[in-house]
Design an enzyme around this catalytic site. Structure first.
Site, short mmCIF file in Angstrom:
data_model
loop_
_atom_site.label_atom_id
_atom_site.label_comp_id
_atom_site.label_asym_id
_atom_site.label_seq_id
_atom_site.Cartn_x
_atom_site.Cartn_y
_atom_site.Cartn_z
CG ASP A 173 50.76 13.31 -26.69
OD1 ASP A 173 49.89 12.85 -26.84
OD2 ASP A 173 51.68 13.06 -25.66
N PRO A 175 63.27 3.51 -18.40
CG PRO A 175 63.73 2.47 -16.67
CD PRO A 175 63.39 2.05 -18.18
CG HIS A 221 52.90 1.57 -26.24
ND1 HIS A 221 52.20 2.55 -25.40
CD2 HIS A 221 52.58 0.49 -25.46
CE1 HIS A 221 51.59 1.80 -24.47
NE2 HIS A 221 51.74 0.61 -24.36
CE LYS A 255 41.82 4.00 -33.07
NZ LYS A 255 42.31 4.59 -31.95
CE1 TYR A 303 43.63 12.71 -36.86
CE2 TYR A 303 43.65 12.30 -39.19
CZ TYR A 303 43.60 13.20 -38.28
OH TYR A 303 43.01 14.78 -38.51
CB ALA A 304 46.16 5.33 -34.44
CD GLU A 352 51.78 2.01 -20.58
OE1 GLU A 352 50.73 2.04 -21.31
OE2 GLU A 352 51.81 2.97 -19.75
CD GLN A 364 43.70 7.78 -21.35
OE1 GLN A 364 44.67 7.34 -20.96
NE2 GLN A 364 44.11 9.00 -22.56
NE ARG A 423 47.10 12.09 -32.57
CZ ARG A 423 46.10 13.22 -32.27
NH1 ARG A 423 45.03 13.49 -32.91
NH2 ARG A 423 46.40 13.67 -31.10
#
Length: 308
Positions: A116, A28, A84, A184, A135-136, A24, A195, A114
């Protein structure tokens, strides 16, 4: 090879027998930063990643920078790119524009998140009525219904449970999160990335639950973050609500905590052990490992070259 680059992560995963990594990166803020990162990403293709992901507008950058970096990578690296896409409070037109531009750039893989929520208790109540996405799962459903099989869609999972329950005074609970993950997957998710975590036992427990209750064969990638400095290691674990086992903490006595080289070296050993243990104890069911690179290459290159 354009065919390879436009392959879905699900198909790539099932076509690959030997263990592999994925990486990932985040966009920049400056053009010079992007040029430097592209050079680094070129060098890191030597690690033979199955795919790379590019985060969505992280750290104050805009979606535009994400789309630019993802398109550049897709065109020049000869590796499939997964972009993403976060959806909370995002209007449908913005989502459609991002997906159309991805498709036109040859990107066929999306990680639907989703994102933040805005800071504040009742963010769901204050949602703009323009946005159909809370939501996702809403984003997964939308991509699958509107774009059919044009995109392979991934989602996030939390081996220790999502941290929001904790904020509401509940313990983090992987079982509670599994319900949302199942939603999902039923909405059409093709692969899952977790995560970051450092507790192998918690991941293995989660993986068993995932196989029993959600899917026997859906690609599941453990998310790993190399330990580049003691301070960052602690901060990342805290932000992600990832527990650090005492056996790992004890390998960083106070006298070396400010020595980044020593910390990095021990961190490389820890990650190699963690990967080996997961691979062996899942009998190779978990064969792909996703690295949160923080746009750094050294530790990951060492982990890959020193792994058996």
């Amino acid at each position: 090879n354009l065919y390879f680059q436009s392959m879905s992560i699900r198909d790539l995963y099932h076509a690959r027998a030997s263990p592999f990594i994925s990486l990932e990166f985040f966009p920049p803020k400056t053009e010079l930063g992007t040029r430097n990162l592209m050079e680094r990403m070129h060098r890191m293709t030597a690690l033979d990643p199955l795919f790379i992901t590019v985060t969505w507008g992280a750290g104050g950058t805009t979606a535009e920078k994400t789309l630019t970096l993802a398109s550049l990578a897709q065109q020049t690296l000869n590796i499939p790119v997964c972009m993403h896409l976060t959806c909370t409070n995002t209007e449908k037109a913005i989502i459609d524009d991002a997906l159309d531009r991805c498709y036109n750039a040859g990107i066929r893989n999306i990680l639907a998140l989703r994102g933040d929520p805005p800071i504040g208790e009742d963010w769901l109540d204050s949602q703009s009525n323009e946005s159909p996405f809370k939501y996702a799962v809403d984003l997964v459903r939308y991509i699958k219904q509107s774009y059919g099989d044009k995109f392979c869609v991934g989602v996030a999972a939390y081996p220790e449970g999502h941290c929001e329950g904790e904020a509401e005074g509940h313990e983090q609970d992987p079982l509670k999160d599994l319900v949302y993950l199942k939603e999902k997957v039923e909405a059409g998710a093709d692969f899952v990335i977790t995560q970051l975590f450092y507790d192998v036992e918690k991941f293995l427990t989660f993986e068993m639950l995932f196989r029993e209750r959600i899917s026997q064969d859906l690609p599941l990638f453990p998310g790993l973050m190399p330990i580049n400095s003691y301070l960052l290691f602690h901060r990342a674990a805290k932000l992600s609500h990832a527990s650090i086992p005492p056996a790992i903490l004890s390998r960083f006595p106070p006298e070396i905590q400010s020595d980044d080289n020593a910390v990095k070296s021990i961190g490389v050993d820890i990650l190699i052990e963690l990967i080996q243990e997961i691979y062996q104890r899942t009998s190779g069911r978990i064969k792909g490992f996703h690295f949160y690179t923080l746009n750094l290459e050294k530790a990951i290159a060492q982990i890959v070259s020193q792994s058996p």
